[in-house]
Design a protein around this motif. Structure first.
Motif, PDB file in Angstrom:
ATOM      1  N   ASP A  21      22.670  43.243  38.189  1.00  0.00           N
ATOM      2  CA  ASP A  21      23.258  42.696  39.408  1.00  0.00           C
ATOM      3  C   ASP A  21      23.981  41.385  39.144  1.00  0.00           C
ATOM      4  O   ASP A  21      24.476  40.760  40.064  1.00  0.00           O
ATOM      5  N   GLY A  22      24.079  40.950  37.869  1.00  0.00           N
ATOM      6  CA  GLY A  22      24.879  39.788  37.535  1.00  0.00           C
ATOM      7  C   GLY A  22      24.232  38.448  37.832  1.00  0.00           C
ATOM      8  O   GLY A  22      24.872  37.428  37.734  1.00  0.00           O
ATOM      9  N   HIS A  23      22.956  38.424  38.199  1.00  0.00           N
ATOM     10  CA  HIS A  23      22.320  37.135  38.417  1.00  0.00           C
ATOM     11  C   HIS A  23      20.879  37.208  37.956  1.00  0.00           C
ATOM     12  O   HIS A  23      20.304  38.276  37.768  1.00  0.00           O
ATOM     13  N   LEU A  24      20.272  36.074  37.751  1.00  0.00           N
ATOM     14  CA  LEU A  24      18.904  36.012  37.260  1.00  0.00           C
ATOM     15  C   LEU A  24      17.923  36.045  38.429  1.00  0.00           C
ATOM     16  O   LEU A  24      18.177  35.521  39.502  1.00  0.00           O
ATOM     17  N   ASP A  25      16.780  36.700  38.190  1.00  0.00           N
ATOM     18  CA  ASP A  25      15.773  36.780  39.244  1.00  0.00           C
ATOM     19  C   ASP A  25      15.000  35.484  39.395  1.00  0.00           C
ATOM     20  O   ASP A  25      14.516  35.149  40.464  1.00  0.00           O
TER      21      ASP A  25
ATOM     22  N   ASP B 167      30.116  36.595  44.586  1.00  0.00           N
ATOM     23  CA  ASP B 167      30.008  37.987  44.143  1.00  0.00           C
ATOM     24  C   ASP B 167      31.292  38.476  43.491  1.00  0.00           C
ATOM     25  O   ASP B 167      31.402  39.650  43.133  1.00  0.00           O
ATOM     26  N   GLY B 168      32.284  37.566  43.333  1.00  0.00           N
ATOM     27  CA  GLY B 168      33.533  37.906  42.673  1.00  0.00           C
ATOM     28  C   GLY B 168      34.604  38.422  43.598  1.00  0.00           C
ATOM     29  O   GLY B 168      35.755  38.574  43.174  1.00  0.00           O
ATOM     30  N   LYS B 169      34.281  38.691  44.852  1.00  0.00           N
ATOM     31  CA  LYS B 169      35.248  39.245  45.790  1.00  0.00           C
ATOM     32  C   LYS B 169      36.004  38.120  46.486  1.00  0.00           C
ATOM     33  O   LYS B 169      35.419  37.112  46.881  1.00  0.00           O
ATOM     34  N   ARG B 170      37.311  38.319  46.644  1.00  0.00           N
ATOM     35  CA  ARG B 170      38.145  37.343  47.345  1.00  0.00           C
ATOM     36  C   ARG B 170      38.206  37.696  48.831  1.00  0.00           C
ATOM     37  O   ARG B 170      38.433  38.846  49.182  1.00  0.00           O
ATOM     38  N   ARG B 171      38.032  36.684  49.663  1.00  0.00           N
ATOM     39  CA  ARG B 171      38.029  36.917  51.104  1.00  0.00           C
ATOM     40  C   ARG B 171      38.777  35.792  51.816  1.00  0.00           C
ATOM     41  O   ARG B 171      38.843  34.666  51.308  1.00  0.00           O
TER      42      ARG B 171
END
Length: 502
Positions: free
Chosen positions: A56-60, A428-432
């Motif tokens: 998921d690209g992040h640490l728990d 999350d990498g998404k542009r908004r």
């Protein structure tokens, strides 16, 4: 330089040549037909980057000494040929084909010559490669001689939006909003500098120790920044901002959930009613993409003048003039800044002026133009929010050297700017589009804003993607009467009613 894509070699022709060469080799040797493979080029990330990453690209969990792992971006077909073989064949090929003459040839002509000469060189050096390795070797040689070498596969990949070269051995890309290491690298600093020089020479500039910093662009419009030693300590750095060949429209942004359908209609009405719009955001947040999308809504009958440091806007209106700044030469003369071009643009009878990015003293000229009949103008600037965008504009006006009272500058801003669109690349990498704000006037010495829409995040899903919504403030836009003048009030009413209902 990307005048056109490196052509795929004709499969039938290539196969026939390879089979003929193999048959000839078998007649001259008694070795078996099978060829030994070669190890792939060693991935730079194996020794310099962490080896694991959560899906998921992040640490728990977090602690005081944690580092965020970086993923790996694999290039299909890259690294099948031993680098030592590439060096040997290239060295011999350079003896047979002079680089200056090779540049004059078309890609097709050069590919034909390289196919013929490579087969002879491989036989001469007694190097055995299978079909795929020979095909890959020839493509690498063509890229090396007239292309951008190891960068060509990255430039051809539509999923890659940014390419970042941090010296010859570290290449990173942005893909789906995430920065990952790429399994490509340059042989040495000399090859990297050759590619850099090839990029800037196409636009009549130079890169060396005396001019170690250059802004350039590729033939497809991609923006390039190059900084070389001694300014870049660890080797030449190349940053390439790629632009999609297919221009992204407001409707496509809606489908990608970069903004809501109601926000899309608001922006369409704003562009068609000739509002002065500022697009603000951080680096890589999508400001230029939004500027392109809004510019496409301009009526084809209007005369448009664009002003940019590096031309990257993609407009196809017929009455279009594109202007680009020019840096000073070695003697320190010949510079034309955005402010110089802006002053000249006012003499070109423009209906709209599109300023790629406001960075300095040209801000005062832009505000004056917006206040004197050039409505419908568009620009971008770096800011973290709508209020910060206004503050930056005020500071940039001060950079012009004009000693104007603060309230006079803010008065010009409030009467010139109609709408501020804030865009961001979220975690999350998404542009908004995170905020659409309307400038409604002055209260005392303060420019007043009202938010029409904003994005509010409420959490994230199991894949690390943000969960949120685009909220409507419930306020009726001040440009409603202007929309009525252009005959767009009915569409605006439908959208506002729908947004209130949601």
């Amino acid at each position: 330089m990307r005048g056109k894509e490196t052509p795929e070699l004709d499969a039938d022709t290539f196969s026939r040549r390879m089979e003929a060469m193999a048959a000839k080799a078998r007649r001259n040797r008694s070795e078996p037909e099978e060829s030994a493979g070669f190890d792939a080029v060693e991935d730079v990330a194996q020794s310099t980057l962490p080896k694991t990453q959560a899906q998921d690209g992040h640490l728990d969990e977090f602690d005081d000494n944690w580092t965020r792992p970086i993923g790996m971006f694999e290039i299909n077909g890259f690294g099948k040929v031993d680098p030592q073989i590439v060096r040997r064949v290239l060295s011999r090929l350079m003896e047979l084909i002079e680089p200056d003459k090779a540049i004059a040839l078309s890609h097709e002509e050069l590919s034909e010559q390289i196919v013929d000469l490579t087969t002879e060189i491989l036989e001469e050096l007694k190097i055995r490669l299978n079909f795929e390795e020979q095909r890959q070797l020839i493509r690498m040689l063509v890229d090396e001689m007239v292309g951008l070498g190891p960068l060509e596969p990255l430039l051809a990949d539509e999923t890659v939006t940014d390419i970042m070269v941090n010296g010859p051995e570290r290449v990173f890309v942005e893909r789906e909003g995430k920065c990952v290491a790429a399994n490509v690298r340059f042989r040495d600093e000399a090859q990297l500098m050759t590619v850099a020089q090839r990029i800037v020479s196409r636009i009549g500039r130079r890169i060396d120790e005396s001019t170690p910093l250059v802004d350039a662009r590729l033939a497809d419009g991609s923006r390039v920044n190059i900084i070389a030693p001694p300014l870049a300590i660890d080797g030449t750095s190349i940053s390439i901002r790629k632009f999609s060949r297919n221009r992204i429209t407001i409707d496509q942004m809606t489908e990608q959930e970069n903004l809501s359908p109601e926000m899309a209609v608001i922006l369409k009405v704003a562009a068609r009613t000739r509002l002065n719009i500022v697009i603000s955001g951080g680096t890589g947040s999508g400001k230029t993409t939004m500027l392109n999308a809004l510019s496409c809504l301009i009526d084809p009958s209007e005369r448009i003048v664009t002003i940019e440091d590096t031309a990257e806007l993609q407009l196809d209106q017929p009455n279009l003039v594109r202007l680009e700044t020019r840096p000073s030469n070695i003697e320190g003369s010949g510079e034309f800044s955005q402010r110089d071009l802006f002053k000249n643009a006012l003499r070109m009878r423009p209906d709209r002026i599109v300023l790629g990015e406001v960075r300095g003293a040209e801000a005062i000229d832009m505000l004056q133009a917006m206040n004197t009949g050039h409505d419908g103008s568009l620009c971008t600037l770096h800011a973290n929010g709508a209020r910060e965008a206004l503050t930056r504009l005020e500071n940039m006006v001060a950079m012009s050297g004009m000693r104007l009272p603060g309230n006079a500058v803010r008065g010009q801003i409030s009467s010139a700017i109609n709408l501020i669109i804030q865009v961001a690349r979220l975690r999350d990498g998404k542009r908004r589009v995170t905020q659409i704000s309307e400038v409604i006037g002055m209260e005392g010495d303060v420019v007043t804003l009202q938010n029409l829409f904003e994005y509010v995040a409420s959490g994230e899903d199991r894949n690390g993607r943000l969960i949120g919504e685009f909220r409507f403030s419930g306020l009726r836009p001040r440009f409603y009467e202007r929309a009525k003048y252009f005959g767009l009030q009915r569409r605006l009413d439908e959208v506002l009613e729908g947004a209130e209902a949601n």
